[in-house]
Design an enzyme around this catalytic site. Sequence first.
Site, mmCIF file in Angstrom:
data_model
loop_
_atom_site.group_PDB
_atom_site.id
_atom_site.type_symbol
_atom_site.label_atom_id
_atom_site.label_comp_id
_atom_site.label_asym_id
_atom_site.label_seq_id
_atom_site.Cartn_x
_atom_site.Cartn_y
_atom_site.Cartn_z
ATOM 1 C CG ASP A 124 -115.880 -62.919 -17.566
ATOM 2 O OD1 ASP A 124 -115.814 -61.911 -17.665
ATOM 3 O OD2 ASP A 124 -116.717 -63.865 -18.065
ATOM 4 C CD GLU A 170 -120.511 -59.983 -20.730
ATOM 5 O OE1 GLU A 170 -121.722 -60.128 -21.194
ATOM 6 O OE2 GLU A 170 -119.439 -60.476 -21.373
#
Length: 409
Positions: free
Chosen positions: A91, A149
Site C-alpha cells: 500500500d 500496512e
Amino acid sequence: MNSAPASALAARIEEYASRLSPELSEVRRDIHMHPELSYEEVRTTRVVVEYLQKLGIECEPPFLETGVVALLKGANYKEGSPIIALRADIDALPLNEENSHGFCSLEPGKMHACGHDMHTAMLLGAAVILASIKDELQGGVLLIFQPAEEKAPGGARPLIEAGIFKKFSPVAILGQHCFPSVPSGKVALCKGSFMAATDELYFTVSGQGGHASAPHKAADPVLAAAHIITAVQHLVSRVVPPHEPAVVSIASIHGGSAPNIIPSTVTMSGTMRTMNEELRALLHKKLQATVTHVAEGMGVTAELEIRHGYPALVNDAEITRQAAIACAEYLGRENVLDSEPLMTAEDFAYYLQEIPGTFWQIGTGTAEQERGNTLHSPTFNPDEKALVTGAGLFAYSACRFLENAAGRP
C-alpha cells in the site's frame, strides 16, 4: 551453515538478480506511478497475480479483498516439507509526490513514500530467482504480498485471523524495509525489540466559553490543554524507567475561532510509543489519570481516547542470528550492520507474535543523499540499486533457511 556451497549459491543468485535489474525497475516504477491506499490495492493485487502466474506460481484463494499469498514449491516439495515465509507490503501513503523524476505518481494525493513499491518489486524478483532454482529448494517459500500496512488495524492481523498460519506453518518469516539512512548495498539487523508499539491519543477538553477579557467568568479549555500537554511529558521522564525507550508527543491542537473568544472545547491528538507491553499498559493508565486530574484542577473536564496501534516488533534472537549469517554470506560481512531499536512501528510485529522471524533494514541511501530523501516524505527517492540487493538477498536467505530447516549443513 557451511560457507563453501553457500558462496557458490550466493554468486549464482547475485548474477541472476543483476540480470533482473531493468525488469525490477520497470515493475517498481509501474507500481510507483499507480499508488493505492490501504485496503484499496486492487490494481497492485492484479499486477502481482499476473506476474506470479507468468512464473507458473499458483496464487492462493484470497484471504482478504486485496493482497496476494502464494506458495512457491520446490521440485521435491511434499506435505510436511519446511516452509519459509517472505513478506512485502503493497500500500501507499496519502500525500502528494514532489519529486521530478519521470515516473512520479499519477494519482493526486497518493504516493509510495515508504518504499512499499520497492518491497513488492523485491519480492517479485525473489520469486523469479527462486522459481528458476526450484529443483534445489529444500521446501516451500510462502510469498506474502500484504495490504494495508500503513493504516491500523493493518493487513497482518486480518491475514492471521483469516487463517494464513492455520493453512501454512512456516519455520520462520522474514521481512525487509527500505531505509535511506542505511547505504545502498548494506543491511542492518537488530535482535530482540526492534520497533515500537504505537498508540494514537485523542483528547477532548471541555470548559465554558466566554469573553477573553473576563477569563474569570469562563472555564478556559485552552489553558487546561496547555497544562495537559506539559503534564503528560513528565510520564516519560518520571514514570518510565531511564533504560526504557518511550515517546509521548502531542502533534495537533485545535480550538477557538477568534482572538477575543475563549472557546468551549479544545481537541488534541498525539502518539505514544513504547517497546514492551508492560510499560505500554502502565502508561495507558497513567495517561488517563493525569489528563483527568489536570482537567479537574483547572475546572474543566477532559476525555482521552487511546486507539491501540501495532504491538512492539520483537525479532527472534536465533532467527536474527541466522539471518545475519545469510546476509554476510550474500553481501559480505562488511555490509551487515547492527541496528539500534527504532521508535517507528510496523504491523510485521503481529507475525512475530505467531511464529519466529526477523525484520531488517535494507539500505536505499546514496553517497550524496538529497535533503528530504526520508521515509514518509513527498520527496522520498530510494536508490533503485537496492531492488537487486533486496531480491537477491530475499532469495538467498530463503534458500539458506530451508537448507537449515531440512537438516543440511
